[in-house]
Every structure is written in C-alpha cells, then in structure tokens.
Design a protein around this motif. Structure first.
Motif, PDB file in Angstrom:
ATOM      1  N   GLU A  87       0.837  -1.208   0.000  1.00 21.01           N
ATOM      2  CA  GLU A  87       0.000   0.000   0.000  1.00 21.01           C
ATOM      3  C   GLU A  87       0.872   1.258   0.000  1.00 21.01           C
ATOM      4  O   GLU A  87       0.626   2.200  -0.759  1.00 21.01           O
ATOM      5  N   SER A  88       1.877   1.261   0.862  1.00 23.58           N
ATOM      6  CA  SER A  88       2.728   2.458   0.941  1.00 23.58           C
ATOM      7  C   SER A  88       3.512   2.656  -0.350  1.00 23.58           C
ATOM      8  O   SER A  88       3.681   3.797  -0.815  1.00 23.58           O
ATOM      9  N   GLU A  89       3.961   1.577  -0.982  1.00 23.75           N
ATOM     10  CA  GLU A  89       4.703   1.698  -2.238  1.00 23.75           C
ATOM     11  C   GLU A  89       3.796   2.166  -3.375  1.00 23.75           C
ATOM     12  O   GLU A  89       4.204   2.981  -4.212  1.00 23.75           O
ATOM     13  N   VAL A  90       2.561   1.653  -3.418  1.00 25.68           N
ATOM     14  CA  VAL A  90       1.630   2.078  -4.468  1.00 25.68           C
ATOM     15  C   VAL A  90       1.282   3.551  -4.294  1.00 25.68           C
ATOM     16  O   VAL A  90       1.269   4.320  -5.260  1.00 25.68           O
ATOM     17  N   ILE A  91       1.023   3.951  -3.064  1.00 28.05           N
ATOM     18  CA  ILE A  91       0.680   5.355  -2.807  1.00 28.05           C
ATOM     19  C   ILE A  91       1.872   6.252  -3.149  1.00 28.05           C
ATOM     20  O   ILE A  91       1.709   7.329  -3.734  1.00 28.05           O
ATOM     21  N   ALA A  92       3.066   5.801  -2.828  1.00 21.12           N
ATOM     22  CA  ALA A  92       4.263   6.599  -3.120  1.00 21.12           C
ATOM     23  C   ALA A  92       4.526   6.679  -4.621  1.00 21.12           C
ATOM     24  O   ALA A  92       5.107   7.660  -5.113  1.00 21.12           O
TER      25      ALA A  92
END
Length: 115
Positions: A87-92
């Motif tokens: 999730e954090s990588e996709v959002i970033a």
C-alpha cells in the motif's frame, strides 16, 4: 475314671482337629488374600500408567497446538506487513499529476452518470 479320661482326651483331640482345620483354612485363605493383593497392586500400577500416558498425550497436544498457533501468527504478521508495504509503495508511486488526472476522470464519470 478311665472312660472319663478317654472321653476328655477324645474331646481334646476333636478340639485340636477343629483348630488344625481352621489353621489350614486360614492358610489357604491367606494365600488367596496375597493373590488378591498382588492383583490389586498390578491394577493400581496399570491405572497409574494409563493416567500418565493420558497426561503425556494432553501435554503433547498442548505443545503442538501452541506451535500451530505460533506459525499462524507468524504468517498473519508477514501478510499484514506485506500488505502495508505494498500500500505504501503504491501510494508513493502515484505522482500528483496522476492523482489529479484520476480525480478529474472520476468527476467526469460522475457527471455523465448524473445526466
């Protein structure tokens, strides 16, 4: 006098005969009692053995259940960590321009549906 003594001695002999019979019966009964006590001791040993075997199986099951729960917890932790990381990588990875374009496209789709 003689006859009296003979009767008396025969009574004593009969009395000793009864005592001997009782002693023999007592000895045979004591042998049976020892056999019964030996059998009871063997049954007590068998019962204790079975109780301990049951206790061992209960303890082994507890430890196996603990290991299963530990593995399930590890898997859940890893899964949650991977989901959070993704999730954090996709959002970033979403740039502000892409976000703006997606919002504008959503607004356009909603306005088409509203008509």
């Amino acid at each position: 006098e003689y006859r009296r003594r003979i009767k008396l001695s025969s009574g004593i002999n009969a009395e000793y005969g009864e005592e001997e019979k009782a002693a023999v019966a007592s000895l045979s009964a004591s042998a049976d009692i020892f056999d019964i006590k030996r059998e009871l001791a063997a049954l007590e040993v068998e019962a204790e053995y079975r109780r301990r075997i049951k206790q061992v199986s209960v303890e082994v099951k507890k430890r196996l259940d603990y290991q299963v729960e530990l593995e399930n917890t590890k898997k859940a932790f890893i899964r949650d960590h991977i989901i959070g990381w993704l999730e954090s990588e996709v959002i970033a990875s979403i740039s502000p321009e892409q976000e703006e374009a997606n919002i504008n496209q959503c607004i356009a789709s909603l306005s088409l549906l509203a008509e």
